[in-house]
Write a protein that holds these residues in place. Structure first.
Motif, PDB file in Angstrom:
ATOM      1  N   VAL A  29       0.866  -1.182   0.000  1.00 47.19           N
ATOM      2  CA  VAL A  29       0.000   0.000   0.000  1.00 47.19           C
ATOM      3  C   VAL A  29       0.901   1.230   0.000  1.00 47.19           C
ATOM      4  O   VAL A  29       1.998   1.198   0.552  1.00 47.19           O
ATOM      5  CB  VAL A  29      -0.906  -0.003   1.252  1.00 47.19           C
ATOM      6  CG1 VAL A  29      -1.611   1.315   1.444  1.00 47.19           C
ATOM      7  CG2 VAL A  29      -1.909  -1.144   1.166  1.00 47.19           C
ATOM      8  N   SER A  31       0.843   5.420   0.948  1.00 49.16           N
ATOM      9  CA  SER A  31       0.193   6.617   1.455  1.00 49.16           C
ATOM     10  C   SER A  31       0.884   7.788   0.763  1.00 49.16           C
ATOM     11  O   SER A  31       2.086   8.005   0.931  1.00 49.16           O
ATOM     12  CB  SER A  31       0.363   6.710   2.971  1.00 49.16           C
ATOM     13  OG  SER A  31      -0.374   7.786   3.484  1.00 49.16           O
ATOM     14  N   PRO A  33       1.429  11.723  -0.499  1.00 52.51           N
ATOM     15  CA  PRO A  33       1.191  13.118  -0.106  1.00 52.51           C
ATOM     16  C   PRO A  33       0.567  13.924  -1.241  1.00 52.51           C
ATOM     17  O   PRO A  33       0.669  13.553  -2.413  1.00 52.51           O
ATOM     18  CB  PRO A  33       2.601  13.629   0.210  1.00 52.51           C
ATOM     19  CG  PRO A  33       3.479  12.835  -0.697  1.00 52.51           C
ATOM     20  CD  PRO A  33       2.862  11.463  -0.746  1.00 52.51           C
TER      21      PRO A  33
ATOM     22  N   SER B 324       6.160   9.215  -0.577  1.00 49.32           N
ATOM     23  CA  SER B 324       5.041   8.327  -0.229  1.00 49.32           C
ATOM     24  C   SER B 324       5.545   7.340   0.810  1.00 49.32           C
ATOM     25  O   SER B 324       6.727   6.991   0.839  1.00 49.32           O
ATOM     26  CB  SER B 324       4.581   7.535  -1.453  1.00 49.32           C
ATOM     27  OG  SER B 324       4.240   8.387  -2.514  1.00 49.32           O
ATOM     28  N   ILE B 325       4.628   6.890   1.674  1.00 51.28           N
ATOM     29  CA  ILE B 325       4.945   5.732   2.515  1.00 51.28           C
ATOM     30  C   ILE B 325       4.709   4.495   1.665  1.00 51.28           C
ATOM     31  O   ILE B 325       3.646   4.319   1.069  1.00 51.28           O
ATOM     32  CB  ILE B 325       4.042   5.683   3.767  1.00 51.28           C
ATOM     33  CG1 ILE B 325       4.310   6.880   4.664  1.00 51.28           C
ATOM     34  CG2 ILE B 325       4.268   4.387   4.533  1.00 51.28           C
ATOM     35  CD1 ILE B 325       3.399   6.922   5.885  1.00 51.28           C
ATOM     36  N   ASP B 326       5.707   3.655   1.585  1.00 54.52           N
ATOM     37  CA  ASP B 326       5.621   2.387   0.858  1.00 54.52           C
ATOM     38  C   ASP B 326       5.575   1.301   1.924  1.00 54.52           C
ATOM     39  O   ASP B 326       6.576   1.049   2.597  1.00 54.52           O
ATOM     40  CB  ASP B 326       6.859   2.256  -0.040  1.00 54.52           C
ATOM     41  CG  ASP B 326       6.833   1.003  -0.892  1.00 54.52           C
ATOM     42  OD1 ASP B 326       5.809   0.303  -0.917  1.00 54.52           O
ATOM     43  OD2 ASP B 326       7.869   0.722  -1.538  1.00 54.52           O
ATOM     44  N   ILE B 327       4.413   0.675   2.115  1.00 57.58           N
ATOM     45  CA  ILE B 327       4.230  -0.174   3.292  1.00 57.58           C
ATOM     46  C   ILE B 327       3.501  -1.465   2.937  1.00 57.58           C
ATOM     47  O   ILE B 327       2.571  -1.470   2.122  1.00 57.58           O
ATOM     48  CB  ILE B 327       3.460   0.604   4.402  1.00 57.58           C
ATOM     49  CG1 ILE B 327       3.442  -0.184   5.707  1.00 57.58           C
ATOM     50  CG2 ILE B 327       2.066   1.003   3.952  1.00 57.58           C
ATOM     51  CD1 ILE B 327       2.981   0.656   6.898  1.00 57.58           C
ATOM     52  N   GLU B 328       3.977  -2.557   3.506  1.00 51.64           N
ATOM     53  CA  GLU B 328       3.283  -3.846   3.389  1.00 51.64           C
ATOM     54  C   GLU B 328       2.307  -3.921   4.558  1.00 51.64           C
ATOM     55  O   GLU B 328       2.705  -3.751   5.719  1.00 51.64           O
ATOM     56  CB  GLU B 328       4.305  -4.990   3.457  1.00 51.64           C
ATOM     57  CG  GLU B 328       3.777  -6.332   3.051  1.00 51.64           C
ATOM     58  CD  GLU B 328       3.731  -6.534   1.539  1.00 51.64           C
ATOM     59  OE1 GLU B 328       4.349  -5.741   0.796  1.00 51.64           O
ATOM     60  OE2 GLU B 328       3.067  -7.496   1.113  1.00 51.64           O
ATOM     61  N   THR B 329       1.048  -4.164   4.265  1.00 49.55           N
ATOM     62  CA  THR B 329       0.031  -4.135   5.308  1.00 49.55           C
ATOM     63  C   THR B 329      -0.491  -5.541   5.603  1.00 49.55           C
ATOM     64  O   THR B 329      -0.502  -6.414   4.740  1.00 49.55           O
ATOM     65  CB  THR B 329      -1.154  -3.246   4.895  1.00 49.55           C
ATOM     66  OG1 THR B 329      -1.745  -3.774   3.701  1.00 49.55           O
ATOM     67  CG2 THR B 329      -0.710  -1.829   4.656  1.00 49.55           C
ATOM     68  N   TYR B 333       0.934  -6.420  11.575  1.00 50.13           N
ATOM     69  CA  TYR B 333       2.256  -6.296  10.945  1.00 50.13           C
ATOM     70  C   TYR B 333       3.145  -5.288  11.688  1.00 50.13           C
ATOM     71  O   TYR B 333       4.359  -5.282  11.514  1.00 50.13           O
ATOM     72  CB  TYR B 333       2.116  -5.861   9.484  1.00 50.13           C
ATOM     73  CG  TYR B 333       1.957  -7.008   8.496  1.00 50.13           C
ATOM     74  CD1 TYR B 333       1.405  -8.225   8.890  1.00 50.13           C
ATOM     75  CD2 TYR B 333       2.353  -6.870   7.178  1.00 50.13           C
ATOM     76  CE1 TYR B 333       1.259  -9.266   7.991  1.00 50.13           C
ATOM     77  CE2 TYR B 333       2.221  -7.907   6.269  1.00 50.13           C
ATOM     78  CZ  TYR B 333       1.680  -9.104   6.670  1.00 50.13           C
ATOM     79  OH  TYR B 333       1.558 -10.137   5.779  1.00 50.13           O
ATOM     80  N   THR B 347      -1.192  -0.966   9.782  1.00 50.33           N
ATOM     81  CA  THR B 347      -0.587  -0.095   8.768  1.00 50.33           C
ATOM     82  C   THR B 347      -0.310   1.282   9.345  1.00 50.33           C
ATOM     83  O   THR B 347      -0.620   1.552  10.516  1.00 50.33           O
ATOM     84  CB  THR B 347      -1.528   0.017   7.540  1.00 50.33           C
ATOM     85  OG1 THR B 347      -0.838   0.681   6.482  1.00 50.33           O
ATOM     86  CG2 THR B 347      -2.794   0.787   7.888  1.00 50.33           C
ATOM     87  N   PHE B 348       0.258   2.151   8.538  1.00 50.59           N
ATOM     88  CA  PHE B 348       0.414   3.565   8.873  1.00 50.59           C
ATOM     89  C   PHE B 348       0.038   4.406   7.659  1.00 50.59           C
ATOM     90  O   PHE B 348       0.175   3.956   6.519  1.00 50.59           O
ATOM     91  CB  PHE B 348       1.863   3.901   9.264  1.00 50.59           C
ATOM     92  CG  PHE B 348       2.330   3.266  10.527  1.00 50.59           C
ATOM     93  CD1 PHE B 348       1.905   3.747  11.757  1.00 50.59           C
ATOM     94  CD2 PHE B 348       3.182   2.179  10.493  1.00 50.59           C
ATOM     95  CE1 PHE B 348       2.344   3.152  12.942  1.00 50.59           C
ATOM     96  CE2 PHE B 348       3.624   1.582  11.657  1.00 50.59           C
ATOM     97  CZ  PHE B 348       3.202   2.060  12.888  1.00 50.59           C
ATOM     98  N   THR B 349      -0.410   5.614   7.915  1.00 55.14           N
ATOM     99  CA  THR B 349      -0.617   6.584   6.841  1.00 55.14           C
ATOM    100  C   THR B 349       0.242   7.815   7.113  1.00 55.14           C
ATOM    101  O   THR B 349       0.911   7.916   8.147  1.00 55.14           O
ATOM    102  CB  THR B 349      -2.099   6.984   6.710  1.00 55.14           C
ATOM    103  OG1 THR B 349      -2.519   7.582   7.955  1.00 55.14           O
ATOM    104  CG2 THR B 349      -2.975   5.771   6.403  1.00 55.14           C
ATOM    105  N   TYR B 385       6.978  -4.313   6.014  1.00 55.35           N
ATOM    106  CA  TYR B 385       7.950  -3.570   5.191  1.00 55.35           C
ATOM    107  C   TYR B 385       7.565  -2.103   5.220  1.00 55.35           C
ATOM    108  O   TYR B 385       6.401  -1.754   4.988  1.00 55.35           O
ATOM    109  CB  TYR B 385       7.915  -4.093   3.751  1.00 55.35           C
ATOM    110  CG  TYR B 385       8.908  -3.428   2.809  1.00 55.35           C
ATOM    111  CD1 TYR B 385      10.129  -4.026   2.538  1.00 55.35           C
ATOM    112  CD2 TYR B 385       8.620  -2.209   2.190  1.00 55.35           C
ATOM    113  CE1 TYR B 385      11.043  -3.421   1.671  1.00 55.35           C
ATOM    114  CE2 TYR B 385       9.523  -1.605   1.341  1.00 55.35           C
ATOM    115  CZ  TYR B 385      10.731  -2.212   1.080  1.00 55.35           C
ATOM    116  OH  TYR B 385      11.627  -1.615   0.229  1.00 55.35           O
ATOM    117  N   ASP B 389       9.319   6.726  -0.393  1.00 52.56           N
ATOM    118  CA  ASP B 389       9.580   6.691  -1.834  1.00 52.56           C
ATOM    119  C   ASP B 389       9.334   8.064  -2.455  1.00 52.56           C
ATOM    120  O   ASP B 389       8.203   8.576  -2.437  1.00 52.56           O
ATOM    121  CB  ASP B 389       8.647   5.647  -2.469  1.00 52.56           C
ATOM    122  CG  ASP B 389       8.939   5.408  -3.941  1.00 52.56           C
ATOM    123  OD1 ASP B 389       9.741   6.167  -4.522  1.00 52.56           O
ATOM    124  OD2 ASP B 389       8.367   4.463  -4.505  1.00 52.56           O
TER     125      ASP B 389
END
Lengths: 61, 392
Positions: A29, A31, A33, B324-329, B333, B347-349, B385, B389
């Motif tokens: 996913v 997020s 800006p 951007s946050i690039d995150i495995e949700t 996790y 997750t996080f935003t 993860y 980015d």
């Protein structure tokens, strides 16, 4: 390939602050800006221009 | 007649006197060459425009399979650009197969895992490196003094034949292509290509995409049906990749590349090796891996409310833009350790206060803590993860 785009609202200000993007066949996913120089933001704008719809669940408590 | 090392001292040196190999180390006394005489060019240090040209940095991981869409699969700064409805599929990895005795420890390997032959007319695959305009102003593109650019690299493939290297000016939709040949199968070869300076089309002085270096790997007829455009011109797709072999035509095909250097001028200098830490820091402008796996620290957090936790991370390098946050949700996790308990998160935003020097992570969905309490935020699963980015 983008699957969904959802608006995120800031916890403190309650303002629309970023996009949450999911991708086809992926748990990854992003997020993203609200920054026009961010290439993920640019891809979202192209995705919207193609006729796709951003999910907006509002930002209220 | 050669005068080096002999009188008369005020003799004028001629071309033969300074020809390659004539002025040897033994003919130069200690301290006889002063700093001002060492170079007259515009860029000596950091002359290589390409970051990570030695393929030493792979923050995203050393191998990614099933690459069939545009992405940065492994090596920092090198993108697989695919336009394949077909579709060719690749595994892209950092590899230890390198040209012998050249100082390289790593290469980038592209392995065809699903073949595509032929490409549909409008389809193509490129290995692409994207440059910011503000990094290239010294090239004086779009002026009468525009600098030539010389590309050098090492390449190896079992798929011999003609390949295309291209510079594409995204600000002005102009391009120039040059063909090179992989002559011997499965043998490292060094290629050197000079692109003339472009007196038309200035590059924007900003942090956005201005210039691409593209290594073509396959292309449909929309890109190959014309005449190869070997001088700068407005982009016409049909002239961009004429003669390009189809590297993706067999799952037996592999392509390795390393030592990619693009520099001002008409000659290729030796590859500019940078210390590993310097190379990494340059990559961090575009991508910053934070953590993956279980029990790995992310940052300190604090509960803004019982159901909302914030965590602030100072970025290791100023990034190109707000990342951007690039995150495995996934379920649990991530975790917040506070008050002798664990609050699990999925997750996080990104908060609105985030910028290209500092990021604020937010979770207001699963968080359940104590307002005002601090905590330690950690990755909490082998599949978790988190990265930032701001790639081009």
């Amino acid at each position: 390939m983008i699957e969904t785009v959802t608006k995120n609202y800031d916890t403190i200000t309650n303002e629309f602050c970023s996009y949450q993007v999911t991708y086809v066949n992926s748990n990854r996913v992003k997020s993203v800006p609200l920054d026009e120089a961010n290439t993920d933001y640019q891809l979202i704008q192209e995705w919207i221009a193609e006729g796709n719809t951003v999910i907006d669940n509002g930002g209220g408590e | 007649m050669s005068y080096i090392g002999s009188k008369p001292a005020d003799a004028v040196l001629e071309t033969d006197d300074i020809a390659d190999g004539v002025v040897t180390t033994s003919k130069l006394a200690d301290d006889s060459v002063t700093n001002p005489k060492l170079f007259t060019g515009s860029q000596q240090n950091f002359r290589n425009i390409i970051i990570n040209g030695d393929m030493s940095i792979a923050q995203r991981g050393t191998s990614t399979s099933s690459v069939s869409t545009t992405q940065y699969p492994s090596l920092d700064r090198f993108q697989m650009l695919t336009q394949t409805a077909g579709s060719a599929v690749f595994t892209v990895s950092q590899d230890t197969d390198v040209p012998s005795g050249q100082g390289f420890a790593k290469s980038q390997k592209i392995d065809v895992t699903t073949a595509l032959d032929p490409y549909a007319s409008s389809n193509f695959t490129n290995l692409r490196y994207i440059m910011e305009g503000q990094m290239l102003q010294y090239l004086k593109k779009g002026t009468a003094n525009a600098e030539s650019l010389t590309l050098s690299f090492w390449v190896k493939s079992n798929k011999t034949g003609t390949y295309i290297a291209e510079l594409f000016d995204a600000d002005n939709s102009r391009q120039i292509s040059k063909a090179y040949t992989i002559d011997s199968a499965s043998t490292w070869e060094k290629k050197t290509i000079t692109f003339a300076g472009d007196t038309t089309g200035t590059l924007d002085n900003d942090n956005n995409r201005s210039l691409d270096l593209r290594f073509w790997l396959g292309a449909g007829s929309s890109y190959t049906s014309g005449t190869l455009n070997t001088s700068w011109n407005s982009s016409t797709n049909a002239n961009r990749a004429v003669g390009q072999v189809n590297f993706a035509d067999s799952t037996s095909n592999d392509f390795w590349i390393t030592g990619v250097q693009l520099e001002a001028g008409t000659t290729a200098s030796d590859f500019e090796f940078l210390p590993h830490d310097v190379n990494l820091r340059r990559c961090l402008r575009y991508y910053q891996f934070v953590a993956s796996d279980a029990n790995k620290d992310l940052c300190v957090g604090a509960y803004y409310s019982a159901n909302s936790i914030l965590g602030s991370i100072q970025l290791k390098e100023v990034m190109r833009t707000t990342p951007s946050i690039d995150i495995e949700t996934g379920t649990s996790y991530y975790a917040s350790f506070l008050n002798n308990t664990v609050d699990t998160l999925n997750t996080f935003t990104l908060s609105s206060s985030s910028h290209n020097k500092s990021i604020c992570l937010v979770n207001s969905t699963e968080a359940s803590g104590i307002v005002g309490y601090a905590s330690i935020l950690r990755a909490n699963n082998v599949n978790s993860y988190l990265a930032f980015d701001s790639e081009l």
